[in-house]
Design a protein around this motif. Structure first.
Motif, PDB file in Angstrom:
ATOM      1  N   UNK A  43       0.826  -1.210   0.000  1.00 37.40           N
ATOM      2  CA  UNK A  43       0.000   0.000   0.000  1.00 37.40           C
ATOM      3  C   UNK A  43       0.863   1.264   0.000  1.00 37.40           C
ATOM      4  N   UNK A  44       1.898   1.234   0.803  1.00 38.48           N
ATOM      5  CA  UNK A  44       2.795   2.390   0.906  1.00 38.48           C
ATOM      6  C   UNK A  44       3.463   2.670  -0.437  1.00 38.48           C
ATOM      7  N   UNK A  45       3.939   1.633  -1.093  1.00 37.85           N
ATOM      8  CA  UNK A  45       4.630   1.826  -2.372  1.00 37.85           C
ATOM      9  C   UNK A  45       3.657   2.317  -3.436  1.00 37.85           C
ATOM     10  N   UNK A  46       2.464   1.752  -3.442  1.00 37.75           N
ATOM     11  CA  UNK A  46       1.475   2.177  -4.437  1.00 37.75           C
ATOM     12  C   UNK A  46       1.088   3.634  -4.228  1.00 37.75           C
ATOM     13  N   UNK A  47       0.906   4.019  -2.967  1.00 41.29           N
ATOM     14  CA  UNK A  47       0.473   5.393  -2.685  1.00 41.29           C
ATOM     15  C   UNK A  47       1.551   6.401  -3.042  1.00 41.29           C
ATOM     16  N   UNK A  48       2.785   6.092  -2.663  1.00 39.54           N
ATOM     17  CA  UNK A  48       3.871   7.026  -2.974  1.00 39.54           C
ATOM     18  C   UNK A  48       4.059   7.131  -4.482  1.00 39.54           C
ATOM     19  N   UNK A  80       5.436   1.574  -9.477  1.00 40.80           N
ATOM     20  CA  UNK A  80       6.152   0.749  -8.507  1.00 40.80           C
ATOM     21  C   UNK A  80       5.608  -0.662  -8.568  1.00 40.80           C
ATOM     22  N   UNK A  81       6.524  -1.626  -8.603  1.00 38.51           N
ATOM     23  CA  UNK A  81       6.113  -3.020  -8.511  1.00 38.51           C
ATOM     24  C   UNK A  81       6.823  -3.644  -7.316  1.00 38.51           C
ATOM     25  N   UNK A  82       6.075  -4.418  -6.551  1.00 40.83           N
ATOM     26  CA  UNK A  82       6.610  -5.088  -5.366  1.00 40.83           C
ATOM     27  C   UNK A  82       6.567  -6.586  -5.643  1.00 40.83           C
TER      28      UNK A  82
END
Lengths: 422, 422
Positions: free
Chosen positions: A308-313, A321-323
């Protein structure tokens, strides 16, 4: 047995210091890489001590070195202790070797006390625990516990292209005695003593860590893409800068993970900007994320927060961003009864102690998925490990072995056959 | 001259496209590295066109290629135009070559108009502007303007160890005509037309950028040190993690630099964690910082903010941070009168325009420290440059050359000797 058995602290310390001479480094540490000449000499010294303590020894197909003290029931599955004699390239005098020599000291103490056990007692020094010469770490215990095939293990190569099979031959590690099958061995229970390799016990002024299990670990790669552009001609408001995106993800993640304190851990150990240039806006950056928690469900929540943090930023900065999860190891709770034996032994000595989760990998993690398992931690000075300056206090070294002795004695059904002073 | 002179847009475009065939890449771009066979062919074509326009040509000691149209006063210092014919390895059809061929088109247009000038007019194609083959970029103009010694330049080597001196010989670049001294040349004024290499003009729907100077640039290395520790055994509260420190410094810096918007620029293009490992807390991280502003005093303040931000973040996390300046280039304001000539020409055509600062390096930056200088920017599609897809609109290409023509004509004292249609 109602009385407390006690190990001989100075004897254990002397054995540790004698073993530390094999591969001793100028910096006060030890370099005894798996299946090298130093490792062979360490194995020979340990085997000799085991023979002197009346034990028989053998190796299995991956060079795991066993020593056995018979019990009354020759057919009972053994209570096993162990750890490893190999070290990091610039390792210390306690990581691994403490668990092996504490186990030997347990047998010596049982001998001294004229104690017999219902079940046999075995010690194992596992091959290539450190992973410093062959990948993966904890290789010997992985094969033993069925987490890795024998063929896979034997084909692993070191940095010079030497296979594990070749190293077993040339080091003489598996020629010391007859070789037995590595898999299918029955084990009643497994106990491992180890230095903590972290700062918690020392900080809390505790002597013993009653280890309740290994934490779950998940590894991720986070890739952030923006747009490469000229550092001098691109106004700030037009930029899609992967670096600042990654910085924001990192700080947001740090904040989110604080909700899982103190057990949740987050580490970003590696980062790489593709085609980086000092005066070009970063367009493609990958960083690693290591998330840990003793509880799988909590780690699930941490992973969700990461995503969630990576998607939001990324969304707020018009980045992508891909995790990607690259590895996962579930939580490994230790056996309740074995843990209780460790805790009871600790309490009977009155050692200050706490329950603790193992943050590092250990052979016991593989064993725990194979048989009832527990571990005993003792503090290491300044939390240092994998370091030539690695150190432990003699009193703690003694305490850990005392706990190991009494937990194993209880599990193995120890009793005094005849008074030693009779 | 009261009337507006006009260049021949289609002729200029045709010349650009013909030149783009030399070193043309499959991707639609150009690869014409300095002092290669492609560069030689480009120089020969340009020289031939200059001769056809009635100009004389020569090179200087670093291969800067000159062409001259005489003025009434043979002893007057020339009004000079120029840019470069070399490209990036995967360069485009406009970066550099536009300024050279627009200058040629200015001479052709003066010829067509039967115009004479009081002062001589010269065009220079500077050697190795891109810095893609030899370091530094803008080498030829640096030596010309006295910012670099001739010996230093001639000893520079490319990736294969070939010196600039050798490349000048083997490419034939300096054997085309007599070679003159590179330094000590008197110049009345220097004008350079160039694509913007950024998105500003396009975003603002402006055709002409009246360049007021080059921004100041400072480069820094920021080193952050913490303590390496095990990702699994070190509680978050005991960590001294250089990665999260660097992330905080980055975001704090980004916020601080927003106070200098829109002119202040900050880029972190490179970062390196020493001895990095996925499961080890980062102990030593270095990242680069590129700060830019058209005003030196403002850049001073930005640098102070950088140092304060890094010190504060380091202190709050028990890390150490050092900020080291590795390079600095002061702001380079262009000549007020020359800039005014560009602006007046633009206004007379009614082209939508704005004043703009050059974010990239140009030969004109060296020249501005040597003689009165100005530049004319035209938009490039999507702000792309140093890219095979680099593009410019024919109308903008024409407009920029028209502005260059009239600014140079005014500075050189142009007049129509006899009506062309008489």
């Amino acid at each position: 047995m109602k009385d407390l058995l006690q190990i001989d602290g100075p004897r254990l310390w002397a054995s540790l210091m004698e073993m530390a001479r094999i591969g001793a480094t100028a910096g006060g540490g030890v370099r005894r890489l798996a299946l090298t000449e130093e490792d062979r000499r360490g194995r020979e010294l340990f085997a000799r001590w085991c023979h002197e303590a009346g034990m028989t020894t053998w190796t299995d197909e991956v060079g795991n070195l066993f020593a056995r003290r018979e019990g009354d029931d020759a057919h009972a599955a053994p209570v096993m202790m162990g750890s490893h004699l190999d070290t990091q390239p610039e390792g210390g005098r306690f990581d691994g070797v403490y668990g092996v020599l504490a186990a030997l000291e347990v047998v010596r103490a049982l001998n001294d006390a004229n104690a017999r056990t219902a079940k046999p007692i075995e010690i194992c020094s596992w091959t290539n625990e450190e992973g410093a010469r062959f990948t993966p770490a904890m290789l010997g215990s992985a094969v033993f516990a069925g987490a890795m095939t024998l063929d896979d293990a034997l084909a692993r190569t070191d940095a010079d292209g030497v296979t594990l099979a070749q190293a077993l031959d040339t080091s003489g590690a598996n020629a010391m005695t007859g070789t037995r099958a590595v898999q299918g061995v029955q084990v009643d229970a497994y106990f491992e003593a180890h230095i903590e390799q972290g700062p918690i016990l020392e900080a809390n002024r505790n002597t013993i860590g009653v280890v309740t299990g290994g934490q779950a670990i998940r590894w991720f790669d986070v890739n952030v893409t923006g747009v490469a552009a000229h550092a001098g001609t691109t106004p700030m408001r037009y930029r899609k800068d992967a670096w600042f995106g990654a910085a924001q993800m990192s700080l947001d993640l740090e904040r989110a993970m604080a909700r899982y304190a103190p057990l949740g851990l987050v580490t970003i150990g590696q980062a790489q900007i593709a085609n980086s240039s000092r005066n070009t806006i970063a367009a493609n950056l990958t960083f690693t994320v290591d998330l840990r928690h003793p509880d799988d469900a909590q780690l699930d929540a941490m992973e969700q927060d990461l995503r969630a943090v990576c998607a939001a930023a990324a969304a707020s900065r018009e980045l992508n961003a891909t995790v990607t999860q690259v590895w996962s190891s579930p939580a490994t709770p230790f056996d309740t009864q074995c843990v209780a034996l460790v805790e009871q032994a600790t309490q009977r000595f009155g050692y200050p102690h706490e329950r603790i989760v193992s943050g590092a990998g250990h052979d016991a993690i593989h064993l725990a998925r194979y048989c009832p398992t527990a571990m005993v931690f003792i503090p290491c000075v300044d939390g240092l490990s994998h370091n030539e300056a690695e150190d432990a206090l003699p009193a703690d070294v003694t305490a850990g072995a005392n706990v190991l002795l009494n937990a194993v004695a209880a599990r193995a059904g120890a009793y005094v056959a005849a008074p030693a002073h009779a």
